[in-house]
Design a protein around this motif. Sequence first.
Motif, PDB file in Angstrom:
ATOM      1  N   GLY A  26      46.636  43.086  30.442  1.00  0.00           N
ATOM      2  CA  GLY A  26      46.669  42.861  31.879  1.00  0.00           C
ATOM      3  C   GLY A  26      47.813  41.956  32.280  1.00  0.00           C
ATOM      4  O   GLY A  26      48.676  41.614  31.470  1.00  0.00           O
ATOM      5  N   ASN A  46      45.038  46.283  33.137  1.00  0.00           N
ATOM      6  CA  ASN A  46      45.892  47.463  33.129  1.00  0.00           C
ATOM      7  C   ASN A  46      45.855  48.073  31.737  1.00  0.00           C
ATOM      8  O   ASN A  46      45.257  47.521  30.829  1.00  0.00           O
ATOM      9  CB  ASN A  46      47.324  47.156  33.551  1.00  0.00           C
ATOM     10  N   ALA A  54      52.787  50.081  33.081  1.00  0.00           N
ATOM     11  CA  ALA A  54      51.463  49.513  33.328  1.00  0.00           C
ATOM     12  C   ALA A  54      50.734  50.423  34.303  1.00  0.00           C
ATOM     13  O   ALA A  54      51.255  50.756  35.369  1.00  0.00           O
ATOM     14  CB  ALA A  54      51.590  48.107  33.903  1.00  0.00           C
ATOM     15  N   CYS A  55      49.527  50.831  33.929  1.00  0.00           N
ATOM     16  CA  CYS A  55      48.743  51.762  34.747  1.00  0.00           C
ATOM     17  C   CYS A  55      47.392  51.158  35.116  1.00  0.00           C
ATOM     18  O   CYS A  55      46.820  50.376  34.366  1.00  0.00           O
ATOM     19  CB  CYS A  55      48.522  53.073  33.996  1.00  0.00           C
ATOM     20  N   ASP A  56      46.901  51.567  36.276  1.00  0.00           N
ATOM     21  CA  ASP A  56      45.601  51.136  36.773  1.00  0.00           C
ATOM     22  C   ASP A  56      44.505  51.829  35.958  1.00  0.00           C
ATOM     23  O   ASP A  56      44.469  53.059  35.901  1.00  0.00           O
ATOM     24  CB  ASP A  56      45.493  51.521  38.249  1.00  0.00           C
ATOM     25  N   ILE A  63      51.244  51.346  38.131  1.00  0.00           N
ATOM     26  CA  ILE A  63      51.109  50.311  39.150  1.00  0.00           C
ATOM     27  C   ILE A  63      52.514  49.967  39.656  1.00  0.00           C
ATOM     28  O   ILE A  63      53.341  49.472  38.891  1.00  0.00           O
ATOM     29  CB  ILE A  63      50.436  49.055  38.581  1.00  0.00           C
TER      30      ILE A  63
END
Length: 127
Positions: A26, A46, A54-56, A63
């Motif tokens: 994160g 993340n 970095a992805c939600d 993101i």
Amino acid sequence: MNYTLAEATAIDQELSNRFIDLDRSGYFVIFVDVNEKLICAKYYTNFIDERGLACDPETGKPIPCDGTVTRLPTRLFSGRTAKEICVQIFEQTTDCLVTQLDHAAYLGREFQRAETAMLTGQEYIQD
């Protein structure tokens, strides 16, 4: 070797532009609450995809860094000093929010910058 403030600032600016691997655990958004005289850090989860983005975890989408997507933090930390907030995150938290040493070092530097800005009345902007 002695350096000037301008030289130290130039070194820091150059290093701020380097590539870094993102922490798979994160990230933190750090700010100063001037009214309460607190250093604050919102923590967001993340995951890192195969492209290194970095992805939600909820949507699976990258993101954006421009603030166009509003996310809710999963944790909020605050402290009166850089040391106090670091103790909360690194010593008093049972789950591992930071999985990389470079991320931990970065957070320590940023919390110290936030503390200095708060104590001197300057604006703090996270690097």
